[in-house]
Design a protein around this motif. Structure first.
Motif, PDB file in Angstrom:
ATOM      1  N   LEU A 135       0.828  -1.207   0.000  1.00 41.54           N
ATOM      2  CA  LEU A 135       0.000   0.000   0.000  1.00 41.54           C
ATOM      3  C   LEU A 135       0.860   1.254   0.000  1.00 41.54           C
ATOM      4  O   LEU A 135       0.526   2.246  -0.677  1.00 41.54           O
ATOM      5  N   GLU A 136       1.959   1.227   0.756  1.00 45.34           N
ATOM      6  CA  GLU A 136       2.842   2.385   0.777  1.00 45.34           C
ATOM      7  C   GLU A 136       3.353   2.690  -0.633  1.00 45.34           C
ATOM      8  O   GLU A 136       3.431   3.864  -1.037  1.00 45.34           O
ATOM      9  N   THR A 137       3.672   1.654  -1.371  1.00 44.23           N
ATOM     10  CA  THR A 137       4.168   1.855  -2.735  1.00 44.23           C
ATOM     11  C   THR A 137       3.047   2.263  -3.680  1.00 44.23           C
ATOM     12  O   THR A 137       3.172   3.248  -4.423  1.00 44.23           O
ATOM     13  N   LEU A 138       1.953   1.516  -3.648  1.00 50.75           N
ATOM     14  CA  LEU A 138       0.853   1.760  -4.592  1.00 50.75           C
ATOM     15  C   LEU A 138       0.192   3.112  -4.353  1.00 50.75           C
ATOM     16  O   LEU A 138       0.099   3.953  -5.259  1.00 50.75           O
ATOM     17  N   TRP A 139      -0.280   3.330  -3.138  1.00 55.48           N
ATOM     18  CA  TRP A 139      -0.915   4.614  -2.837  1.00 55.48           C
ATOM     19  C   TRP A 139       0.092   5.752  -2.921  1.00 55.48           C
ATOM     20  O   TRP A 139      -0.214   6.828  -3.435  1.00 55.48           O
ATOM     21  N   GLY A 140       1.297   5.512  -2.402  1.00 52.78           N
ATOM     22  CA  GLY A 140       2.307   6.563  -2.399  1.00 52.78           C
ATOM     23  C   GLY A 140       2.653   7.032  -3.806  1.00 52.78           C
ATOM     24  O   GLY A 140       2.737   8.238  -4.066  1.00 52.78           O
ATOM     25  N   ASP A 141       2.848   6.098  -4.735  1.00 52.87           N
ATOM     26  CA  ASP A 141       3.170   6.467  -6.120  1.00 52.87           C
ATOM     27  C   ASP A 141       2.038   7.253  -6.764  1.00 52.87           C
ATOM     28  O   ASP A 141       2.256   8.257  -7.436  1.00 52.87           O
ATOM     29  N   ARG A 142       0.819   6.781  -6.563  1.00 52.62           N
ATOM     30  CA  ARG A 142      -0.324   7.443  -7.203  1.00 52.62           C
ATOM     31  C   ARG A 142      -0.545   8.837  -6.613  1.00 52.62           C
ATOM     32  O   ARG A 142      -0.829   9.791  -7.336  1.00 52.62           O
ATOM     33  N   LEU A 143      -0.431   8.968  -5.295  1.00 47.52           N
ATOM     34  CA  LEU A 143      -0.643  10.269  -4.668  1.00 47.52           C
ATOM     35  C   LEU A 143       0.477  11.252  -5.034  1.00 47.52           C
ATOM     36  O   LEU A 143       0.219  12.442  -5.250  1.00 47.52           O
ATOM     37  N   ALA A 144       1.709  10.753  -5.127  1.00 47.11           N
ATOM     38  CA  ALA A 144       2.818  11.616  -5.498  1.00 47.11           C
ATOM     39  C   ALA A 144       2.663  12.112  -6.930  1.00 47.11           C
ATOM     40  O   ALA A 144       2.949  13.281  -7.231  1.00 47.11           O
ATOM     41  N   GLN A 145       2.211  11.233  -7.805  1.00 47.96           N
ATOM     42  CA  GLN A 145       2.074  11.615  -9.206  1.00 47.96           C
ATOM     43  C   GLN A 145       0.892  12.556  -9.420  1.00 47.96           C
ATOM     44  O   GLN A 145       0.975  13.507 -10.195  1.00 47.96           O
ATOM     45  N   SER A 146      -0.220  12.293  -8.734  1.00 51.44           N
ATOM     46  CA  SER A 146      -1.432  13.093  -8.951  1.00 51.44           C
ATOM     47  C   SER A 146      -1.445  14.374  -8.127  1.00 51.44           C
ATOM     48  O   SER A 146      -2.138  15.332  -8.472  1.00 51.44           O
ATOM     49  N   GLY A 147      -0.713  14.366  -7.023  1.00 51.06           N
ATOM     50  CA  GLY A 147      -0.786  15.484  -6.102  1.00 51.06           C
ATOM     51  C   GLY A 147      -1.948  15.402  -5.148  1.00 51.06           C
ATOM     52  O   GLY A 147      -2.156  16.313  -4.335  1.00 51.06           O
ATOM     53  N   GLY A 148      -2.731  14.311  -5.222  1.00 48.16           N
ATOM     54  CA  GLY A 148      -3.845  14.068  -4.319  1.00 48.16           C
ATOM     55  C   GLY A 148      -5.004  15.016  -4.575  1.00 48.16           C
ATOM     56  O   GLY A 148      -5.036  15.724  -5.571  1.00 48.16           O
ATOM     57  N   PRO A 149      -5.991  15.037  -3.681  1.00 49.61           N
ATOM     58  CA  PRO A 149      -6.000  14.284  -2.425  1.00 49.61           C
ATOM     59  C   PRO A 149      -6.361  12.806  -2.599  1.00 49.61           C
ATOM     60  O   PRO A 149      -6.113  12.002  -1.725  1.00 49.61           O
ATOM     61  N   PHE A 150      -6.963  12.472  -3.782  1.00 48.23           N
ATOM     62  CA  PHE A 150      -7.285  11.083  -4.064  1.00 48.23           C
ATOM     63  C   PHE A 150      -6.202  10.489  -4.961  1.00 48.23           C
ATOM     64  O   PHE A 150      -5.287  11.186  -5.412  1.00 48.23           O
ATOM     65  N   LEU A 151      -6.293   9.202  -5.227  1.00 52.85           N
ATOM     66  CA  LEU A 151      -5.218   8.503  -5.925  1.00 52.85           C
ATOM     67  C   LEU A 151      -4.926   9.096  -7.289  1.00 52.85           C
ATOM     68  O   LEU A 151      -3.769   9.124  -7.734  1.00 52.85           O
ATOM     69  N   PHE A 152      -5.954   9.558  -7.978  1.00 50.84           N
ATOM     70  CA  PHE A 152      -5.775  10.151  -9.304  1.00 50.84           C
ATOM     71  C   PHE A 152      -6.249  11.599  -9.315  1.00 50.84           C
ATOM     72  O   PHE A 152      -6.739  12.096 -10.323  1.00 50.84           O
ATOM     73  N   GLY A 153      -6.063  12.266  -8.205  1.00 47.16           N
ATOM     74  CA  GLY A 153      -6.465  13.661  -8.077  1.00 47.16           C
ATOM     75  C   GLY A 153      -7.878  13.766  -7.550  1.00 47.16           C
ATOM     76  O   GLY A 153      -8.099  13.976  -6.360  1.00 47.16           O
TER      77      GLY A 153
END
Length: 225
Positions: A135-153
């Motif tokens: 989860l740290e990798t999956l959620w972390g990568d998606r949140l870092a790339q999208s900028g959040g607040p959700f996985l894909f913005g």
């Protein structure tokens, strides 16, 4: 449309399409089918082709299975951005949803969703460490790339698929990074989730098989703490 769901306090698979329907403002009714009590399996067998929930009923069409329901909704309501608009992000969101569907068995087994409960320290963190690391990798990568607040913005079906995991992290106070902890709070702050949670907390029913005390009694001694 009508969505047949299980007890809101426990039914992870019911929560997922319900959030999609509610968040995106798609008109629907829901009906709770009990997951315990006398004759509950027979009732499910009569109402659901698979004997499980959720089930979406749209006219004569009866659709079991969470991802199938979500994909049907995405087809019917293409303007709702249930999946990300970008083709690459849409593929990644579907991959994440499929991974949730098929993986994270340790979290499912050792940390059942229980919205009414607060059980910090009741789950052996070693037993779920691999799932939490993923989860740290999956959620972390998606949140870092999208900028959040959700996985894909913005909120998408991928977030709906992982919402029950967020509840497990809070219920059992599982150790996660501040980034993931913030995502958990984002899920909890979603108005659609808050509505589900309010209804779940009002439910009087207890499903013994989904309570951690019962689950602990079924596993090898020492697996859980």
């Amino acid at each position: 449309m009508k969505l047949l769901i299980g007890n809101r306090n426990y039914s992870t698979w019911s929560l997922r399409p319900w959030l999609v329907l509610k968040h995106f403002g798609i008109p629907f009714d829901d009906e709770v089918l009990q997951l315990s009590g006398e004759g509950w399996r027979e009732v499910l067998a009569e109402r659901s082709p698979t004997g499980k929930v959720p089930v979406l009923i749209d006219g004569d069409l009866v659709i079991p299975e969470t991802i199938a329901i979500i994909e049907y909704l995405a087809d019917c309501f293409a303007d709702k951005a249930i999946w990300p608009a970008d083709r690459g992000e849409r593929a990644l969101a579907r991959a994440a949803a499929a991974e949730m569907h098929s993986s994270f068995q340790a979290l499912r087994s050792h940390a059942p969703m229980n919205l009414r409960a607060s059980h910090p320290g009741r789950v052996n963190c070693d037993a779920v460490a691999r799932d939490l690391h993923r989860l740290e990798t999956l959620w972390g990568d998606r949140l870092a790339q999208s900028g959040g607040p959700f996985l894909f913005g913005a909120f998408t079906a991928a977030d709906a698929m992982f919402a029950p995991v967020a509840t497990r992290i809070r219920t059992y106070a599982l150790p996660v990074s501040d980034l993931l902890g913030g995502y958990v709070e984002t899920i909890y702050s979603l108005p659609a989730f808050q509505e589900w949670l309010t209804l779940a907390l009002r439910e009087p029913w207890i499903v013994d098989d989904d309570e951690i005390d019962v689950i602990q009694g079924r596993v090898k001694p020492g697996t859980l703490a």
